[in-house]
Design an enzyme around this catalytic site. Structure first.
Site, short mmCIF file in Angstrom:
data_model
loop_
_atom_site.label_atom_id
_atom_site.label_comp_id
_atom_site.label_asym_id
_atom_site.label_seq_id
_atom_site.Cartn_x
_atom_site.Cartn_y
_atom_site.Cartn_z
N ASN A 9 65.45 13.95 42.03
CA ASN A 9 64.89 14.93 41.10
C ASN A 9 63.63 15.49 41.76
O ASN A 9 62.60 14.82 41.80
CB ASN A 9 64.57 14.24 39.76
CG ASN A 9 63.86 15.16 38.79
OD1 ASN A 9 63.71 16.37 39.05
ND2 ASN A 9 63.40 14.62 37.68
N LYS A 11 61.78 17.86 40.80
CA LYS A 11 60.80 18.35 39.82
C LYS A 11 60.25 19.72 40.26
O LYS A 11 60.96 20.47 40.92
CB LYS A 11 59.69 17.30 39.61
CG LYS A 11 60.29 15.92 39.30
CD LYS A 11 59.29 14.90 38.84
CE LYS A 11 60.00 13.58 38.55
NZ LYS A 11 59.15 12.56 38.00
N HIS A 97 64.83 14.44 30.37
CA HIS A 97 63.86 13.78 31.24
C HIS A 97 62.56 13.55 30.46
O HIS A 97 62.20 14.36 29.61
CB HIS A 97 63.58 14.64 32.49
CG HIS A 97 62.81 13.87 33.52
ND1 HIS A 97 61.45 13.75 33.46
CD2 HIS A 97 63.23 13.15 34.59
CE1 HIS A 97 61.06 12.98 34.47
NE2 HIS A 97 62.11 12.61 35.18
N GLU A 99 59.62 14.03 31.20
CA GLU A 99 58.66 15.14 31.26
C GLU A 99 59.07 16.29 30.34
O GLU A 99 58.22 17.02 29.81
CB GLU A 99 58.50 15.59 32.73
CG GLU A 99 57.73 14.54 33.52
CD GLU A 99 58.24 14.27 34.92
OE1 GLU A 99 58.87 15.16 35.52
OE2 GLU A 99 58.00 13.15 35.41
N GLU A 169 64.70 5.45 32.61
CA GLU A 169 63.44 5.71 33.30
C GLU A 169 62.27 5.33 32.39
O GLU A 169 61.82 6.17 31.57
CB GLU A 169 63.34 7.20 33.67
CG GLU A 169 64.44 7.69 34.58
CD GLU A 169 64.02 8.91 35.40
OE1 GLU A 169 64.02 8.82 36.62
OE2 GLU A 169 63.64 9.94 34.80
N GLY A 175 56.25 7.95 38.69
CA GLY A 175 55.16 8.53 39.46
C GLY A 175 53.91 7.67 39.49
O GLY A 175 52.84 8.14 39.90
N SER A 215 59.48 5.18 40.31
CA SER A 215 58.87 4.63 41.52
C SER A 215 59.87 3.87 42.40
O SER A 215 59.53 2.83 42.99
CB SER A 215 57.67 3.75 41.16
OG SER A 215 56.67 4.53 40.51
P1 13P Z 1 59.26 8.86 40.64
O1 13P Z 1 60.38 8.32 41.52
O2 13P Z 1 58.36 9.80 41.35
O3 13P Z 1 58.57 7.76 39.91
O4 13P Z 1 59.98 9.76 39.51
C1 13P Z 1 61.05 9.25 38.80
C2 13P Z 1 61.66 10.34 38.00
O5 13P Z 1 61.07 10.85 37.06
C3 13P Z 1 62.99 10.80 38.40
O6 13P Z 1 63.55 11.62 37.44
#
Ligand code: 13P
Length: 261
Positions: A9, A11, A97, A99, A169, A175, A215
């Site tokens: 992803n 983003k 997601h 976010e 997640e 992150g 992560s």
């Molecule tokens: P990270 O791997 O940067 O923690 O992000 C995970 C994520 O949100 C994947 O959709």
């Protein structure tokens, strides 16, 4: 046996040149042998989807979007439809997601509308679920997982579940560099699978792939991907570098145990 599924992803990162370089690097490094063991997808920002589809063509790399709207067409300024994504060669869309839920403010109901439209229009879905830190601390993890699954998958048929991947997640792991422990991941995945069994049946639950996200790095991928109920990874930051994403994919391929590398 569920085949591992590792998706990147991206983003709201990269520009056209970087998206091209990353896709080309992945295409050059992903061998047929690894691709036979691990399904791989990348999910760029909407504007780069056509370009990434073109570069990935003829390789085992599938392309997904990070979101989609549920209406077919019309006056929905800023939105993108399922048919548009299909038109440019998208196979997947991520939905729900954290976010989208916690930064943009999307609800379970909106996520469900999008999911039903995506499946009806022929897109495969990666449905993200997972708790906030304060929800985990308040022992709400299972309640959140259950709500995200029951509301997100409302109205989905058993047959359609073949086109759905779940991504667990935990928001506190996204992150932050703080990965869920193998015990936390396994426990959450097994619980999610039990809810899917209750909503559909045991066969659907056994067949549904549940990715872990939060992560994931080359250094922790093999341990996470070898857990019995972890069937892949949804990778953010580490999917932006060829070496890191390939490290995760290769870690996945090496957990299949067939001895071929
Ligand atoms: P990270 O791997 O940067 O923690 O992000 C995970 C994520 O949100 C994947 O959709």
């Amino acid at each position: 046996m569920r085949k591992l599924f590792i998706a990147g992803n991206w983003k709201m990162n990269l520009d056209a040149a970087a998206a091209k370089e990353l896709t080309t690097g992945l295409k050059d490094n992903l061998c047929d042998c690894t691709a036979a063991k691990v399904d791989v997808a990348v999910c760029p920002a909407y504007v780069y989807v056509p370009q990434v589809v073109e570069i990935a063509q003829g390789s085992p790399i599938a392309v997904g979007a990070q979101d989609v709207y549920f209406e077919g067409n019309g006056a929905f300024t800023g939105e993108v439809s399922v048919a548009m994504l299909k038109d440019v060669g998208c196979k997947y869309t991520i939905l729900g997601h954290s976010e989208r839920r916690h930064v943009i403010g999307e609800t379970d109901e909106l996520t469900n509308q999008k999911l039903l439209a995506a499946l009806a229009g022929g897109l495969d879905v990666i449905l993200c679920i997972g708790e906030l830190l304060e929800e985990r601390q308040a022992n709400q993890t299972e309640a959140v997982i259950e709500r995200h699954l029951r509301k997100g998958l409302a109205g989905v048929t058993k047959e359609q579940m073949a086109k759905v991947t779940i991504a667990y997640e935990p928001v506190w792991a996204i992150g932050t560099g703080q990965t869920a422990t193998p015990e936390q991941a396994q426990e959450a995945h097994a619980f999610a699978r039990s809810i899917i069994a209750d909503m559909f049946d045991n066969n659907v639950a056994q067949e549904t792939r549940i990715q872990y996200g939060g992560s994931v790095k080359p250094s922790n991928a093999a341990e996470l991907l070898s857990l019995p109920d972890v069937d892949g990874a949804l990778v953010g930051g580490a999917s932006l570098k060829v070496q890191d994403f390939m490290g995760i994919i290769n870690a996945g391929a090496s957990t299949c145990g067939c001895g071929c590398q």
